[in-house]
Design a protein around this motif. Sequence first.
Motif, PDB file in Angstrom:
ATOM      1  N   LEU A  16      32.809  31.602  41.510  1.00 53.74           N
ATOM      2  CA  LEU A  16      32.199  30.890  41.789  1.00 53.74           C
ATOM      3  C   LEU A  16      30.456  30.460  42.617  1.00 53.74           C
ATOM      4  CD1 LEU A  16      33.316  29.226  44.446  1.00 53.74           C
ATOM      5  CD2 LEU A  16      32.535  31.091  46.278  1.00 53.74           C
ATOM      6  N   ILE A  17      29.678  30.860  42.626  1.00 55.91           N
ATOM      7  CA  ILE A  17      28.040  30.840  42.071  1.00 55.91           C
ATOM      8  C   ILE A  17      28.410  30.363  41.147  1.00 55.91           C
ATOM      9  CG2 ILE A  17      25.960  31.180  42.832  1.00 55.91           C
ATOM     10  CD1 ILE A  17      27.007  33.364  45.199  1.00 55.91           C
ATOM     11  N   ALA A  18      28.400  30.133  40.379  1.00 59.38           N
ATOM     12  CA  ALA A  18      28.045  30.311  38.636  1.00 59.38           C
ATOM     13  C   ALA A  18      28.589  28.745  38.648  1.00 59.38           C
ATOM     14  CB  ALA A  18      28.970  31.211  37.918  1.00 59.38           C
ATOM     15  N   ILE A  19      29.737  28.001  38.945  1.00 51.48           N
ATOM     16  CA  ILE A  19      30.749  27.393  39.080  1.00 51.48           C
ATOM     17  C   ILE A  19      29.975  26.247  39.234  1.00 51.48           C
ATOM     18  CG2 ILE A  19      32.533  25.632  39.081  1.00 51.48           C
ATOM     19  CD1 ILE A  19      34.034  28.967  38.252  1.00 51.48           C
ATOM     20  N   LEU A  20      29.294  26.214  41.007  1.00 47.23           N
ATOM     21  CA  LEU A  20      28.999  25.375  41.575  1.00 47.23           C
ATOM     22  C   LEU A  20      27.668  25.332  40.885  1.00 47.23           C
ATOM     23  CD1 LEU A  20      29.895  26.583  45.612  1.00 47.23           C
ATOM     24  CD2 LEU A  20      31.006  25.021  43.799  1.00 47.23           C
ATOM     25  N   TYR A  21      27.111  26.287  40.518  1.00 42.65           N
ATOM     26  CA  TYR A  21      25.348  26.104  39.792  1.00 42.65           C
ATOM     27  C   TYR A  21      25.554  25.277  38.789  1.00 42.65           C
ATOM     28  CZ  TYR A  21      20.674  27.320  38.334  1.00 42.65           C
ATOM     29  OH  TYR A  21      19.300  27.022  38.483  1.00 42.65           O
ATOM     30  N   TRP A  25      30.692  17.921  36.562  1.00 40.49           N
ATOM     31  CA  TRP A  25      32.882  18.002  36.303  1.00 40.49           C
ATOM     32  C   TRP A  25      32.790  19.776  37.106  1.00 40.49           C
ATOM     33  CZ3 TRP A  25      36.446  14.622  38.698  1.00 40.49           C
ATOM     34  CH2 TRP A  25      35.880  13.392  37.915  1.00 40.49           C
ATOM     35  N   TYR A  26      32.281  20.549  36.156  1.00 39.39           N
ATOM     36  CA  TYR A  26      32.530  21.498  37.147  1.00 39.39           C
ATOM     37  C   TYR A  26      33.063  22.110  38.558  1.00 39.39           C
ATOM     38  CZ  TYR A  26      31.253  23.601  32.185  1.00 39.39           C
ATOM     39  OH  TYR A  26      31.392  23.960  30.710  1.00 39.39           O
ATOM     40  N   TRP A  27      31.594  21.513  39.500  1.00 38.73           N
ATOM     41  CA  TRP A  27      31.734  21.472  40.254  1.00 38.73           C
ATOM     42  C   TRP A  27      33.588  20.594  41.682  1.00 38.73           C
ATOM     43  CZ3 TRP A  27      27.552  21.951  44.016  1.00 38.73           C
ATOM     44  CH2 TRP A  27      27.512  21.081  45.410  1.00 38.73           C
ATOM     45  N   GLY A  29      35.474  19.704  39.797  1.00 32.81           N
ATOM     46  CA  GLY A  29      37.441  20.245  39.217  1.00 32.81           C
ATOM     47  C   GLY A  29      37.310  21.748  39.837  1.00 32.81           C
ATOM     48  N   PHE A  30      36.462  22.263  40.292  1.00 33.80           N
ATOM     49  CA  PHE A  30      37.077  23.442  41.151  1.00 33.80           C
ATOM     50  C   PHE A  30      37.721  22.713  42.512  1.00 33.80           C
ATOM     51  CE2 PHE A  30      35.355  26.036  44.332  1.00 33.80           C
ATOM     52  CZ  PHE A  30      36.345  27.146  43.790  1.00 33.80           C
ATOM     53  N   PHE A  31      36.619  22.047  42.941  1.00 31.33           N
ATOM     54  CA  PHE A  31      37.253  21.709  44.445  1.00 31.33           C
ATOM     55  C   PHE A  31      38.823  20.883  44.379  1.00 31.33           C
ATOM     56  CE2 PHE A  31      32.726  22.762  45.955  1.00 31.33           C
ATOM     57  CZ  PHE A  31      32.592  23.580  46.292  1.00 31.33           C
ATOM     58  N   ILE A  32      38.890  20.609  43.722  1.00 28.56           N
ATOM     59  CA  ILE A  32      39.847  19.113  43.336  1.00 28.56           C
ATOM     60  C   ILE A  32      41.612  20.485  42.925  1.00 28.56           C
ATOM     61  CG2 ILE A  32      41.187  18.125  41.494  1.00 28.56           C
ATOM     62  CD1 ILE A  32      38.256  16.277  41.195  1.00 28.56           C
ATOM     63  N   LEU A  33      41.178  21.737  41.590  1.00 35.88           N
ATOM     64  CA  LEU A  33      41.968  22.535  41.966  1.00 35.88           C
ATOM     65  C   LEU A  33      42.510  23.230  43.794  1.00 35.88           C
ATOM     66  CD1 LEU A  33      43.492  24.324  39.698  1.00 35.88           C
ATOM     67  CD2 LEU A  33      41.548  25.716  39.747  1.00 35.88           C
ATOM     68  N   LEU A  34      41.026  23.140  43.724  1.00 36.60           N
ATOM     69  CA  LEU A  34      41.199  24.215  45.427  1.00 36.60           C
ATOM     70  C   LEU A  34      41.630  23.383  46.011  1.00 36.60           C
ATOM     71  CD1 LEU A  34      39.575  27.163  46.341  1.00 36.60           C
ATOM     72  CD2 LEU A  34      38.528  24.852  47.780  1.00 36.60           C
ATOM     73  N   ALA A  35      41.764  21.766  46.306  1.00 39.37           N
ATOM     74  CA  ALA A  35      42.665  20.875  47.164  1.00 39.37           C
ATOM     75  C   ALA A  35      44.534  21.164  46.450  1.00 39.37           C
ATOM     76  CB  ALA A  35      41.958  19.585  46.872  1.00 39.37           C
ATOM     77  N   ILE A  36      44.770  20.611  45.436  1.00 31.49           N
ATOM     78  CA  ILE A  36      45.721  20.864  44.710  1.00 31.49           C
ATOM     79  C   ILE A  36      46.762  22.687  45.395  1.00 31.49           C
ATOM     80  CG2 ILE A  36      47.407  21.394  42.856  1.00 31.49           C
ATOM     81  CD1 ILE A  36      45.105  19.022  41.779  1.00 31.49           C
ATOM     82  N   VAL A  37      46.031  23.651  44.858  1.00 35.22           N
ATOM     83  CA  VAL A  37      46.817  24.817  45.169  1.00 35.22           C
ATOM     84  C   VAL A  37      46.592  24.751  46.671  1.00 35.22           C
ATOM     85  CG1 VAL A  37      46.054  27.489  45.175  1.00 35.22           C
ATOM     86  CG2 VAL A  37      45.721  25.894  42.998  1.00 35.22           C
ATOM     87  N   GLY A  38      45.473  24.791  47.536  1.00 31.25           N
ATOM     88  CA  GLY A  38      45.632  24.258  49.098  1.00 31.25           C
ATOM     89  C   GLY A  38      46.603  24.035  49.588  1.00 31.25           C
ATOM     90  N   ALA A 123      28.084  16.372  46.152  1.00 26.93           N
ATOM     91  CA  ALA A 123      27.401  16.915  44.817  1.00 26.93           C
ATOM     92  C   ALA A 123      26.468  16.030  44.837  1.00 26.93           C
ATOM     93  CB  ALA A 123      28.753  16.561  43.837  1.00 26.93           C
ATOM     94  N   ASP A 124      26.388  14.771  44.907  1.00 26.10           N
ATOM     95  CA  ASP A 124      25.685  13.269  45.047  1.00 26.10           C
ATOM     96  C   ASP A 124      24.379  13.661  46.054  1.00 26.10           C
ATOM     97  OD1 ASP A 124      27.366  12.073  43.360  1.00 26.10           O
ATOM     98  OD2 ASP A 124      28.633  11.089  45.721  1.00 26.10           O
ATOM     99  N   LEU A 125      23.831  14.713  47.176  1.00 23.97           N
ATOM    100  CA  LEU A 125      23.003  14.843  47.504  1.00 23.97           C
ATOM    101  C   LEU A 125      21.695  15.243  46.765  1.00 23.97           C
ATOM    102  CD1 LEU A 125      23.857  16.493  50.691  1.00 23.97           C
ATOM    103  CD2 LEU A 125      23.421  14.213  50.324  1.00 23.97           C
ATOM    104  N   SER A 126      20.728  15.405  47.143  1.00 22.46           N
ATOM    105  CA  SER A 126      18.981  16.090  46.302  1.00 22.46           C
ATOM    106  C   SER A 126      19.347  17.649  46.045  1.00 22.46           C
ATOM    107  CB  SER A 126      17.727  14.869  47.196  1.00 22.46           C
ATOM    108  OG  SER A 126      17.863  16.080  48.064  1.00 22.46           O
TER     109      SER A 126
END
Length: 261
Positions: A16-21, A25-27, A29-38, A123-126
């Motif tokens: 998870l940390i590696a994806i977020l780092y 679109w890795y970031w 894509g992860f949260f889009i997938l998380l939302a769909i499964v949720g 994702a748009d913050l500094s």
Amino acid sequence: MFKTRLITSLVGIPLLIAILYQGGWYWKGFFILLAIVGLFEFYRMIINKGHKVLQLPGYFLLLIILLGVDYPQFLLPGIYLFLVVALLYFVLCYPRFSPLDLAWTLLGSAYIGFLLAYTIQIADLSQPFLVILLAFLLTWASDIGGYLFGSVWGKHKMSPLLSPGKSWEGAAGSLLLSLLVSFAFFKLLDLGQLGISPVILLGVAASILAQCGDLFISGIKRYSAVKDTGRIIPGHGGVLDRFDAFLLVVPAVYYFFVYCI
């Protein structure tokens, strides 16, 4: 069960940390997938209770809300299109499709989509990685503190009808560990001149919100007569079992960084 949970955490958290780092679109894509499964888990629980849901329009609304940050020109037209389709279906299928079915459809999409939309905003913050990392750390601290204190000292039930395992002693442990993590995070990292009061407020707010998010999904599970929201995460259950607290914590962390740093 504990061994399975531990192995999943040891593998899943670094991934998870590696994806977020990686960000980008890795970031997203992860949260889009998380939302769909949720949302899939949410709808399945509601269907298990005997309700009907508009699944395709529901997923459409979820994505419109979730991605409305990046594509605001589609947000209002998308919500309008969902309402037209949903109300048309209600009129044509009444009474087989009830107002309560429509409400459940809307609640699942709006709740998950709106709260996870803050991950897209972050994702748009500094310093997006540090912000999202703090949101996860505070969520995990609340969960671990509650589990440890509740297991050792838990005697007074907090909400026996929603979650019999939750105790006020566990809530105190959740609050304490969240405070410690909040303080340690800003002590170790140079993120601007912050007084102790905002840091304490963030820790307290994160703990309370995490526990509320946990209890809300516990209430949905109780209502639907299911033990877990799903089985996709070995030893942990479903996405909503694991991320229920995070959903409410992440907006608070976002606003903290926007207004306090």
